[in-house]
Write an enzyme that holds these catalytic residues in place. Structure first.
Site, PDB file in Angstrom:
ATOM      1  N   GLU A  94      42.195  79.659  94.235  1.00 11.95           N
ATOM      2  CA  GLU A  94      41.943  78.913  95.466  1.00 11.95           C
ATOM      3  C   GLU A  94      43.251  78.370  96.045  1.00 11.95           C
ATOM      4  O   GLU A  94      43.792  77.376  95.574  1.00 11.95           O
ATOM      5  CB  GLU A  94      40.936  77.806  95.178  1.00 11.95           C
TER       6      GLU A  94
ATOM      7  N   LEU B 143      36.283  80.339  97.942  1.00 12.95           N
ATOM      8  CA  LEU B 143      35.946  79.200  97.082  1.00 12.95           C
ATOM      9  C   LEU B 143      34.700  79.556  96.281  1.00 12.95           C
ATOM     10  O   LEU B 143      33.592  79.101  96.555  1.00 12.95           O
ATOM     11  CB  LEU B 143      35.715  77.949  97.927  1.00 12.95           C
ATOM     12  N   ALA B 144      34.899  80.392  95.274  1.00 11.00           N
ATOM     13  CA  ALA B 144      33.792  80.917  94.469  1.00 11.00           C
ATOM     14  C   ALA B 144      34.270  81.015  93.024  1.00 11.00           C
ATOM     15  O   ALA B 144      34.710  82.073  92.568  1.00 11.00           O
ATOM     16  CB  ALA B 144      33.343  82.273  94.999  1.00 11.00           C
ATOM     17  N   GLU B 145      34.184  79.897  92.309  1.00 11.34           N
ATOM     18  CA  GLU B 145      34.804  79.801  90.992  1.00 11.34           C
ATOM     19  C   GLU B 145      34.244  80.807  89.996  1.00 11.34           C
ATOM     20  O   GLU B 145      34.983  81.362  89.180  1.00 11.34           O
ATOM     21  CB  GLU B 145      34.650  78.380  90.452  1.00 11.34           C
TER      22      GLU B 145
ATOM     23  N   PHE C 115      40.367  71.887  90.709  1.00 11.31           N
ATOM     24  CA  PHE C 115      39.961  70.670  90.005  1.00 11.31           C
ATOM     25  C   PHE C 115      39.005  70.988  88.854  1.00 11.31           C
ATOM     26  O   PHE C 115      38.119  71.834  88.982  1.00 11.31           O
ATOM     27  CB  PHE C 115      39.300  69.700  90.973  1.00 11.31           C
ATOM     28  N   ALA C 116      39.178  70.276  87.754  1.00 17.75           N
ATOM     29  CA  ALA C 116      38.406  70.551  86.542  1.00 17.75           C
ATOM     30  C   ALA C 116      36.889  70.568  86.757  1.00 17.75           C
ATOM     31  O   ALA C 116      36.211  71.421  86.182  1.00 17.75           O
ATOM     32  CB  ALA C 116      38.778  69.553  85.452  1.00 17.75           C
TER      33      ALA C 116
ATOM     34  N   PHE D 151      35.256  71.770  89.036  1.00 17.72           N
ATOM     35  CA  PHE D 151      34.875  73.060  89.603  1.00 17.72           C
ATOM     36  C   PHE D 151      34.643  74.105  88.515  1.00 17.72           C
ATOM     37  O   PHE D 151      34.046  75.154  88.766  1.00 17.72           O
ATOM     38  CB  PHE D 151      35.939  73.566  90.576  1.00 17.72           C
TER      39      PHE D 151
ATOM     40  N   HIS E 292      35.974  65.406  91.750  1.00 16.68           N
ATOM     41  CA  HIS E 292      37.224  66.127  91.588  1.00 16.68           C
ATOM     42  C   HIS E 292      37.996  65.667  90.358  1.00 16.68           C
ATOM     43  O   HIS E 292      38.960  66.317  89.966  1.00 16.68           O
ATOM     44  CB  HIS E 292      38.113  65.944  92.826  1.00 16.68           C
TER      45      HIS E 292
END
Length: 324
Positions: free
Chosen positions: A29, A52-54, A77-78, A80, A123
Site C-alpha cells: 500500500e 487497499l486489499a491486504e 498498520f498492524a 490491517f 491503526h
C-alpha cells in the site's frame, strides 16, 4: 559510524537486498509512492503500489514466494493484518510443513504498530503475540536503526515468512549503522546495558524507556541489566536465562496488553528453567487490556513510562530487602 534514521535504514536494507538478489521485490500500500528511489533504480515491475486489499497482497506474496521470488510486502498498520490472517497464518505459515518441505515461503510482511502518533485504535494495536503463536512464522521487532537494517536484511534472506513490526515513533529516530554488509541474526537478543541487580527485558521503543529507567536506578545504587529481545520468535532463551540467573530478578516490559503477551512467555521460561535462581517473583509491566486512545495524553498513559519501570524494578529490590 554514520547516523541515519530508522526509515532510512529500512530503505538501505531494501535497496541492498534488491541489488544482491533480483528475486527480491516489494509491493504493498503506497510503497512505490513512498520509495520512489527504489522505483527509479529497480523499475515498476519490482516495486509496485497495490489496491487497499491486504488479503490479496499477502496471498500474492505467498504465491510469489512459493514460485521462487522473495517478496517484501508493506501492509501499513498492524490492525490491517486482520484482513490477511488466512493468507499469512493459514497459508504462508503452514504450507512449507504441509508440503513436506517441498516449498519455501521467503516473504517479509512489514507493518507499523505502537503508540506515539495518536492514530487511534484502528491503526494502533500491538498484535505481535498473535503471530508469535502461529506455527511457521518468525517475528521481529527492532529498537534501533542498526537492528532495523540488519534484521530486515536477514528476514529477506530467510526461507520462512517473517513478520517485521515497525514501532511507529522509531521511524525518524537516528542511530549509528555500520557501513558495508550488516546482518543481525534472527533469534538473538542483545544486552543493551549490563547489570547485576535486576534484569529488565523488553523490545521495540520500550527498550529506550527501560534504558532511561536503568539510568535512574543507577542513581539509587541499583544496577539493572537491560535485554533487547529484538526477535520475538524465535526467542533467545539462552540470553534470557543467562541474565535471569545472573541477577535473580526479572521485570518484563512491553506496550502490548498483558494477557497472553510476549511477556507471559518470557515469564514462563524464566519460572520453569531458572526458578532456583530467582530472588523475587517475575513481574510484568505492560499496556492495558483496552484499545489505544487517539488522545496524546491518554496514549502516553496507555504505555509504560520511565517512572513506572523504575518504580517496579526498585520494588523488586525492596521486596528482597524486606524478606531478608
Amino acid at each position: 559510524m554514520p547516523q541515519i534514521t530508522v526509515n532510512e535504514a529500512i530503505g538501505q536494507a531494501l535497496a541492498e537486498e534488491m541489488r544482491r538478489d533480483d528475486r527480491v521485490m516489494m509491493f504493498g500500500e503506497g510503497v512505490a509512492t513512498k520509495r520512489q528511489d527504489l522505483v527509479a533504480e529497480f523499475g515498476k515491475l519490482r516495486v509496485r503500489n497495490t489496491p487497499l486489499a491486504e488479503g490479496i497482497i499477502a496471498g500474492t506474496a505467498a504465491g510469489a514466494a512459493a514460485t521462487g521470488l522473495r517478496p517484501v510486502v508493506d501492509l501499513l498498520f498492524a490492525p490491517f493484518l486482520c484482513f490477511a490472517m488466512d493468507e499469512i497464518v493459514n497459508s504462508a505459515g503452514k504450507l512449507r510443513y504441509i508440503s513436506g518441505g517441498q516449498f519455501e515461503f521467503p516473504m517479509v510482511v512489514i507493518a507499523m504498530t505502537g503508540g506515539g502518533w495518536t492514530v487511534g485504535a484502528q491503526h494502533n494495536h500491538n498484535l505481535e503475540a498473535w503471530f508469535v503463536h502461529s506455527p511457521g512464522l518468525k517475528v521481529v521487532m527492532p529498537s534501533n536503526a542498526a537492528d532495523f537494517k540488519g534484521l530486515l536484511k536477514s528476514a529477506i534472506r530467510d526461507d520462512n515468512p517473517v513478520l517485521f513490526f515497525v514501532d511507529m515513533p522509531l521511524g525518524y529516530v537516528p542511530g549509528e549503522v555500520p557501513e558495508g554488509e550488516h546482518l543481525v541474526p534472527i533469534g538473538k537478543a542483545a544486552v543493551r546495558r549490563a547489570g547485576t541487580d535486576v534484569t529488565i527485558i523488553s523490545y521495540a521503543k520500550m527498550v529506550d524507556t527501560c534504558l532511561q529507567a536503568a539510568g535512574q536506578l543507577a542513581e539509587k545504587g541499583i544496577e539493572a541489566e537491560v535485554i533487547d529481545l529484538r526477535s520475538l520468535k524465535p526467542l533467545d532463551e539462552e540470553a534470557i536465562l543467562r541474565s535471569a540467573r545472573k541477577t535473580g530478578r526479572v521485570l518484563i516490559v512491553h506496550e502490548a496488553s498483558r494477557m497472553c503477551g510476549v511477556g507471559a512467555e518470557v515469564a514462563a521460561i524464566v519460572s520453569e528453567q531458572a526458578f532456583d535462581a530467582l530472588k523475587a517473583p517475575v513481574r510484568r509491566l505492560t499496556g492495558p487490556d483496552a484499545p489505544a486512545a487517539s488522545s496524546w495524553v491518554l496514549e502516553q498513559a496507555f504505555m509504560p513510562q520511565v517512572e513506572a519501570v523504575t518504580k517496579a524494578a526498585a520494588a523488586m529490590i525492596g521486596e528482597v530487602a524486606e524478606t531478608a
